[in-house]
Design an enzyme around this catalytic site. Sequence first.
Site, PDB file in Angstrom:
ATOM      1  N   ASP A 109      -5.840  -2.624  -4.294  1.00  0.00           N
ATOM      2  CA  ASP A 109      -4.521  -3.271  -4.339  1.00  0.00           C
ATOM      3  C   ASP A 109      -3.746  -2.688  -5.528  1.00  0.00           C
ATOM      4  OD1 ASP A 109      -2.305  -4.834  -4.546  1.00  0.00           O
ATOM      5  OD2 ASP A 109      -3.376  -6.734  -4.801  1.00  0.00           O
ATOM      6  N   THR A 169      12.674   7.793  -2.115  1.00  0.00           N
ATOM      7  CA  THR A 169      13.483   7.748  -0.894  1.00  0.00           C
ATOM      8  C   THR A 169      14.939   8.149  -1.112  1.00  0.00           C
ATOM      9  OG1 THR A 169      14.379   6.162   0.708  1.00  0.00           O
ATOM     10  CG2 THR A 169      13.807   5.283  -1.408  1.00  0.00           C
ATOM     11  N   TYR A 204      15.079  -2.547  -0.915  1.00  0.00           N
ATOM     12  CA  TYR A 204      14.091  -1.456  -0.832  1.00  0.00           C
ATOM     13  C   TYR A 204      14.508  -0.307  -1.757  1.00  0.00           C
ATOM     14  CZ  TYR A 204      11.714   2.637   1.175  1.00  0.00           C
ATOM     15  OH  TYR A 204      10.999   3.803   1.350  1.00  0.00           O
ATOM     16  N   TYR A 246       6.001  -0.549  -0.058  1.00  0.00           N
ATOM     17  CA  TYR A 246       6.533  -1.638   0.766  1.00  0.00           C
ATOM     18  C   TYR A 246       7.713  -1.003   1.489  1.00  0.00           C
ATOM     19  CZ  TYR A 246       8.339  -6.135   2.259  1.00  0.00           C
ATOM     20  OH  TYR A 246       8.777  -7.180   3.031  1.00  0.00           O
TER      21      TYR A 246
HETATM   22  N1  LIG Z   1       8.901   6.076   6.248  1.00  0.00           N
HETATM   23  C1  LIG Z   1       9.998   6.671   5.792  1.00  0.00           C
HETATM   24  O1  LIG Z   1      10.924   6.993   6.552  1.00  0.00           O
HETATM   25  C2  LIG Z   1      10.130   6.958   4.315  1.00  0.00           C
HETATM   26  C3  LIG Z   1      11.336   7.524   3.860  1.00  0.00           C
HETATM   27  C4  LIG Z   1      11.475   7.792   2.516  1.00  0.00           C
HETATM   28  C5  LIG Z   1      10.436   7.525   1.625  1.00  0.00           C
HETATM   29  N2  LIG Z   1       9.285   6.969   2.084  1.00  0.00           N
HETATM   30  C6  LIG Z   1       8.229   6.659   1.111  1.00  0.00           C
HETATM   31  O2  LIG Z   1       7.070   7.420   1.440  1.00  0.00           O
HETATM   32  C7  LIG Z   1       5.894   6.673   1.114  1.00  0.00           C
HETATM   33  C8  LIG Z   1       4.992   6.585   2.330  1.00  0.00           C
HETATM   34  O3  LIG Z   1       5.728   5.954   3.380  1.00  0.00           O
HETATM   35  P1  LIG Z   1       5.054   5.604   4.776  1.00  0.00           P
HETATM   36  O4  LIG Z   1       6.153   5.622   5.766  1.00  0.00           O
HETATM   37  O5  LIG Z   1       3.838   6.418   4.981  1.00  0.00           O
HETATM   38  O6  LIG Z   1       4.671   4.078   4.524  1.00  0.00           O
HETATM   39  P2  LIG Z   1       3.739   3.124   5.386  1.00  0.00           P
HETATM   40  O7  LIG Z   1       3.365   3.743   6.677  1.00  0.00           O
HETATM   41  O8  LIG Z   1       4.384   1.777   5.382  1.00  0.00           O
HETATM   42  O9  LIG Z   1       2.420   3.080   4.506  1.00  0.00           O
HETATM   43  C9  LIG Z   1       2.382   2.412   3.278  1.00  0.00           C
HETATM   44  C10 LIG Z   1       0.943   2.081   2.986  1.00  0.00           C
HETATM   45  O10 LIG Z   1       0.910   1.320   1.753  1.00  0.00           O
HETATM   46  C11 LIG Z   1      -0.063   0.315   1.923  1.00  0.00           C
HETATM   47  N3  LIG Z   1       0.154  -0.769   0.976  1.00  0.00           N
HETATM   48  C12 LIG Z   1       1.167  -1.659   0.947  1.00  0.00           C
HETATM   49  N4  LIG Z   1       0.991  -2.513  -0.077  1.00  0.00           N
HETATM   50  C13 LIG Z   1      -0.173  -2.157  -0.693  1.00  0.00           C
HETATM   51  C14 LIG Z   1      -0.896  -2.655  -1.800  1.00  0.00           C
HETATM   52  N5  LIG Z   1      -0.469  -3.717  -2.499  1.00  0.00           N
HETATM   53  N6  LIG Z   1      -2.033  -2.038  -2.167  1.00  0.00           N
HETATM   54  C15 LIG Z   1      -2.500  -0.975  -1.467  1.00  0.00           C
HETATM   55  N7  LIG Z   1      -1.852  -0.439  -0.405  1.00  0.00           N
HETATM   56  C16 LIG Z   1      -0.705  -1.034  -0.027  1.00  0.00           C
HETATM   57  C17 LIG Z   1       0.114  -0.152   3.363  1.00  0.00           C
HETATM   58  O11 LIG Z   1      -1.032  -0.832   3.774  1.00  0.00           O
HETATM   59  P3  LIG Z   1      -1.071  -1.602   5.191  1.00  0.00           P
HETATM   60  O12 LIG Z   1      -1.155  -0.514   6.199  1.00  0.00           O
HETATM   61  O13 LIG Z   1      -2.282  -2.429   5.112  1.00  0.00           O
HETATM   62  O14 LIG Z   1       0.212  -2.384   5.258  1.00  0.00           O
HETATM   63  C18 LIG Z   1       0.314   1.181   4.075  1.00  0.00           C
HETATM   64  O15 LIG Z   1      -0.931   1.732   4.480  1.00  0.00           O
HETATM   65  C19 LIG Z   1       6.387   5.321   0.577  1.00  0.00           C
HETATM   66  O16 LIG Z   1       6.434   5.387  -0.816  1.00  0.00           O
HETATM   67  C20 LIG Z   1       7.795   5.211   1.128  1.00  0.00           C
HETATM   68  O17 LIG Z   1       8.618   4.410   0.317  1.00  0.00           O
HETATM   69  C21 LIG Z   1       9.102   6.682   3.417  1.00  0.00           C
END
Ligand SMILES: NC(=O)c1ccc[n+]([C@@H]2O[C@H](COP(=O)([O-])OP(=O)(O)OC[C@H]3O[C@@H](n4cnc5c(N)ncnc54)[C@H](OP(=O)(O)O)[C@@H]3O)[C@@H](O)[C@H]2O)c1
Length: 291
Positions: free
Chosen positions: A34, A99, A123, A59
Site C-alpha cells: 500500500d 498526466t 485528479y 488513483y
Molecule cells: N490512464 C491514463 O490515460 C493516464 C494518463 C496520464 C497519466 N496516467 C498515469 O499513469 C500511471 C498509470 O496509470 P494506469 O492507467 O496504468 O492506472 P491504473 O490502471 O488505474 O493502475 C493503477 C494501479 O495503482 C494501484 N493502486 C491504487 N491505489 C494503490 C495503493 N494505495 N497502493 C498500491 N497500489 C495502488 C491500482 O490497484 P487496483 O488495481 O487494485 O485498483 C492499480 O493497479 C498513473 O500514475 C496515472 O496517473 C494515466
Amino acid sequence: MIWLLGRRGMLGRVLEQELSAAQMPYHSSGRECDVTSEESISANAPNPAPRWVINCTGYTAVDTAESEVNAAWAVNQRAAAHLAQYCAAHSSRLLHLSTDYVFDGSESKGYTEAAPIAPQNVYGASKAAGEQAVRSALAQHVIIRTAWLHAEHGRNFVLTVLRLLRERGELTIVDDQHGSPTYARDLARAIVAIAGSAQPAYGTFHYTNSGETSWHDFACQIQDYALELGLSSRLRTIRAISSAQFPTAAVRPTYSLLLCEHIAQTYGVELRPWHQGLRECMERVAARVTE
Ligand SMILES: NC(=O)c1ccc[n+]([C@@H]2O[C@H](COP(=O)([O-])OP(=O)(O)OC[C@H]3O[C@@H](n4cnc5c(N)ncnc54)[C@H](OP(=O)(O)O)[C@@H]3O)[C@@H](O)[C@H]2O)c1
C-alpha cells in the site's frame, strides 16, 4: 534491480512484460504494498534496495476523484512523497508517472515541460502535487507526464469503444477534446530505455505517441481497425457531440497536447504515430480473442 509498483494496473502490466522481455532484473508489487503507507513501503521493499523505483500506481478515476478527494490525494500526492523519501534514504532513483491533466488545455500550440501548470480537476491537482512532492524530496527523479493511455487490458477507451460497438447500434462521442492517444506498451518501452540508461538524465519529461486527434476521431479509427481485424462485424454510426452535451463530474482540458522533443532528444526513444500504437494494441486484442 528495479522495483515496479502497481504491477496490476494498465501500465504496470505491460511494463512488467517489457522488463521481462528486456531481461532486466526486477521485483514487482501490487496492492499488497500500500503506497499510501510508509510502513507498507518499507515492509515490501526488496533487499538490497533497488536502483530504480518505478511508480505505476495511481488513483486514476478522474470523475470519482471529484467526490473522493482524500483518496485521490492519498495515492497521487502522499504516496509520491513517501516513495521519494524512501528513494532518498536508500540512494534509489524514482521514475514517477504524471498526466497532461496538470494543464488547463488553453495553450493552442501544446505544452513543453516548462509550461505553467493549471489543473482543472481534483485528479490533475493531486497529480501536480505528487510531482512537486517528488521534486522537493529527491534530485534523482524522472517524472513522465503522459496522456490518453490505452492497452489490450485494463479500463481504457479502446476496450470501452470495442464493447460499445458490440452492444449499441449508434455511439455518441465528444469531438471537442484533443490529445494524443498513447499505447501503454510504447510508454513501457521508453521506461525500459530510461531505466537501462547508464547515466540517466533527471527531471520532467513528456511522453505520448505522436500526432493528435479528438475522442470522436479516435473512436472512428478504433472502429476501422475493429472491422479490419474481425473485432466488429457491422459498421456503426459514431456521432460527434460536444463536451457540453456530455457533462462529466470533472472538467477536462480541451487541448492538452504534450510536446515530447525533450525525451526523444535526451533518451533517443521513439515517438511513433498514435495510430501505429493503436494498431499494435488492437492486433494484440484480436490475437487474444482468437486464442
Ligand atoms: N490512464 C491514463 O490515460 C493516464 C494518463 C496520464 C497519466 N496516467 C498515469 O499513469 C500511471 C498509470 O496509470 P494506469 O492507467 O496504468 O492506472 P491504473 O490502471 O488505474 O493502475 C493503477 C494501479 O495503482 C494501484 N493502486 C491504487 N491505489 C494503490 C495503493 N494505495 N497502493 C498500491 N497500489 C495502488 C491500482 O490497484 P487496483 O488495481 O487494485 O485498483 C492499480 O493497479 C498513473 O500514475 C496515472 O496517473 C494515466
